[in-house]
Design an enzyme around this catalytic site. Structure first.
Site, PDB file in Angstrom:
ATOM      1  N   LYS A   1      42.855  47.407  31.148  1.00  0.00           N
ATOM      2  CA  LYS A   1      43.480  46.141  31.529  1.00  0.00           C
ATOM      3  C   LYS A   1      44.435  45.726  30.415  1.00  0.00           C
ATOM      4  CE  LYS A   1      42.391  41.348  32.791  1.00  0.00           C
ATOM      5  NZ  LYS A   1      41.312  40.366  33.017  1.00  0.00           N
TER       6      LYS A   1
ATOM      7  N   ALA B   1      46.558  50.851  38.716  1.00  0.00           N
ATOM      8  CA  ALA B   1      45.537  50.629  39.747  1.00  0.00           C
ATOM      9  C   ALA B   1      45.586  49.220  40.315  1.00  0.00           C
ATOM     10  CB  ALA B   1      44.149  50.901  39.168  1.00  0.00           C
TER      11      ALA B   1
ATOM     12  N   ASP C   1      35.185  32.567  37.904  1.00  0.00           N
ATOM     13  CA  ASP C   1      36.142  33.124  38.873  1.00  0.00           C
ATOM     14  C   ASP C   1      35.509  34.274  39.654  1.00  0.00           C
ATOM     15  OD1 ASP C   1      38.504  33.258  40.289  1.00  0.00           O
ATOM     16  OD2 ASP C   1      39.514  34.559  38.835  1.00  0.00           O
TER      17      ASP C   1
ATOM     18  N   GLY D   1      48.350  40.496  34.384  1.00  0.00           N
ATOM     19  CA  GLY D   1      48.868  41.710  33.765  1.00  0.00           C
ATOM     20  C   GLY D   1      48.669  42.896  34.687  1.00  0.00           C
ATOM     21  N   THR D   2      48.355  44.041  34.120  1.00  0.00           N
ATOM     22  CA  THR D   2      48.160  45.241  34.934  1.00  0.00           C
ATOM     23  C   THR D   2      46.840  45.921  34.573  1.00  0.00           C
ATOM     24  OG1 THR D   2      49.314  46.657  33.338  1.00  0.00           O
ATOM     25  CG2 THR D   2      50.648  45.685  35.093  1.00  0.00           C
ATOM     26  N   VAL D   3      46.313  46.679  35.534  1.00  0.00           N
ATOM     27  CA  VAL D   3      45.159  47.540  35.291  1.00  0.00           C
ATOM     28  C   VAL D   3      45.601  48.971  35.542  1.00  0.00           C
ATOM     29  CG1 VAL D   3      42.827  48.179  35.978  1.00  0.00           C
ATOM     30  CG2 VAL D   3      43.476  45.772  35.919  1.00  0.00           C
TER      31      VAL D   3
ATOM     32  N   GLN E   1      47.789  45.060  39.837  1.00  0.00           N
ATOM     33  CA  GLN E   1      48.776  44.242  39.144  1.00  0.00           C
ATOM     34  C   GLN E   1      48.628  42.804  39.620  1.00  0.00           C
ATOM     35  OE1 GLN E   1      52.409  46.301  39.035  1.00  0.00           O
ATOM     36  NE2 GLN E   1      53.152  45.186  37.271  1.00  0.00           N
ATOM     37  N   GLY E   2      48.801  41.864  38.708  1.00  0.00           N
ATOM     38  CA  GLY E   2      48.695  40.454  39.083  1.00  0.00           C
ATOM     39  C   GLY E   2      49.267  39.588  37.990  1.00  0.00           C
ATOM     40  N   THR E   3      49.043  38.273  38.116  1.00  0.00           N
ATOM     41  CA  THR E   3      49.569  37.346  37.111  1.00  0.00           C
ATOM     42  C   THR E   3      48.936  37.600  35.748  1.00  0.00           C
ATOM     43  OG1 THR E   3      47.886  35.766  37.816  1.00  0.00           O
ATOM     44  CG2 THR E   3      50.060  35.524  38.783  1.00  0.00           C
TER      45      THR E   3
END
EC number: 2.7.11.26
Length: 352
Positions: A49, A26, A152, A32-34, A28-30
């Site tokens: 996550k 669903a 954040d 990790g992934t969801v 993706q980023g620095t």
């Protein structure tokens, strides 16, 4: 504290992992992934996550989410489970923490972007419903006995369901319990949502950095774009000064900042001129109370919940743009929230 993570990815974790069927990635980023997954026993959707785990430390995000899960706050995403896995993505010996959370269909970022693409902004009632719940989420985090700063807050980290009007704050990867005498890293929070004290590198900041970020989201939903959109750190400060005007010497002193990069002639822009279309006076008033240079002069989340901007939410006939009623939990405060309120706040918020 050291943690033997290879041992942590044990039989229990494999049993927990078997409870879910992953349907798709669903996000993706620095970090990790969801993954979007389904709980085999209930058929309900969950979000998992998956982040690589540093074997030297326990995961602070998991610890914070475990603590928040006990509060069962309706506007904070609920931790359902967690487990460790080893390997994957070509990294055989790495250990991953998998955090299982309740599923919410959209982010505020994507929901608002759908409006912006149609050259419009979210309806004002939706802004009120989402803002009220976002303020409730940080009011809970900032309760003195909890004192967690998210650090954040941005539209990507706010989950929403436009049909039901529900909102939940997520992604506690940068969150930290603050201590008054302890310095904290100042290079935190996404740039457009970063409070002035962080821009100036002040390491002894408070949870007031979160209310600034929430204010940035508020203004963005009404503008159709970030209110402070600097290309770099100094540019971000210039964008803030364009609207708030040059901070006074006293304000700079309290921010631990200098005036070397600030336009000496900058004057505050009236809020009526900041937005592209006329808005209710309550919008301008709330912005003025949130966007203060000095952190302890910013309106608190609980005081913001009492602001006249949200009066429409108290009317029994008010509905969402979808035609559905407002979320039932809007004014159902937890015991911790009630305990943290002043007498005046209780009188106002609990009498609905």
């Amino acid at each position: 504290m050291s943690l033997n993570l290879t041992d942590a990815a044990d039989d229990r974790s494999y049993k927990e992992m078997e409870k879910y069927t992953v349907e798709r990635v669903a996000g993706q980023g620095t970090f990790g992934t969801v993954q979007l997954a389904r709980d085999k026993s209930t058929g309900s959707l969950v979000a998992i996550k998956k982040v690589i785990q540093d074997p030297r430390f326990k995961n602070r995000e998991l610890q914070i989410m475990q603590h928040l899960a006990r509060l069962r706050h309706p506007n904070i995403v609920m931790l359902k489970n967690y487990f460790y896995t080893v390997g994957g993505e070509g990294r055989r010996n790495d250990v991953y923490l998998n955090v299982v959370m309740e599923f919410v269909p959209e982010t505020l970022h994507r929901t608002c972007r759908n409006y912006y693409r149609r050259m419009t902004n979210p309806p004002l009632i939706l802004v009120k419903v989402f803002m009220f719940q976002l303020l409730r989420s940080i009011a809970c985090l900032h309760i003195p006995v909890i004192n967690i700063c998210h650090r954040d807050i941005k539209p990507h980290n706010v989950l929403v369901d436009e049909q039901t009007g529900e909102l939940k704050l997520c992604d506690f990867g940068s969150a930290k319990r603050l201590a008054a005498d302890e310095p904290n890293v100042a290079y935190i929070c996404s740039r457009y949502y970063r409070a002035p004290e962080l821009i100036f590198g002040n390491q002894f900041y408070t949870t007031a950095v979160d209310i600034w970020s929430v204010g940035c989201i508020f203004a963005e939903m009404l503008l159709g774009e970030p209110i402070f959109c600097g290309e770099n750190t100094s540019g971000q400060l210039r964008e803030i000064v364009k609207i708030l005007g040059k901070p006074t010497k006293e304000e700079l002193h309290k921010l631990n900042g200098s005036s070397t990069e600030i336009n000496a002639n900058a004057k505050a822009t009236p809020w009526e001129n900041v937005f592209k279309q006329p808005l209710p006076a309550e919008v301008y008033d709330l912005c003025g109370k949130i966007f203060k240079y000095v952190p302890d002069q910013r309106i608190t989340p609980l005081d913001a919940l009492c602001h006249p901007f949200f009066n429409e939410l108290r009317e029994p006939t008010t509905k969402l743009p979808s035609g559905n009623p407002l979320p039932a939990h809007l004014y159902q405060f937890t015991p911790d929230e009630v305990e943290a309120m002043t007498e005046a706040q209780r009188e106002y918020l609990l009498k609905k």
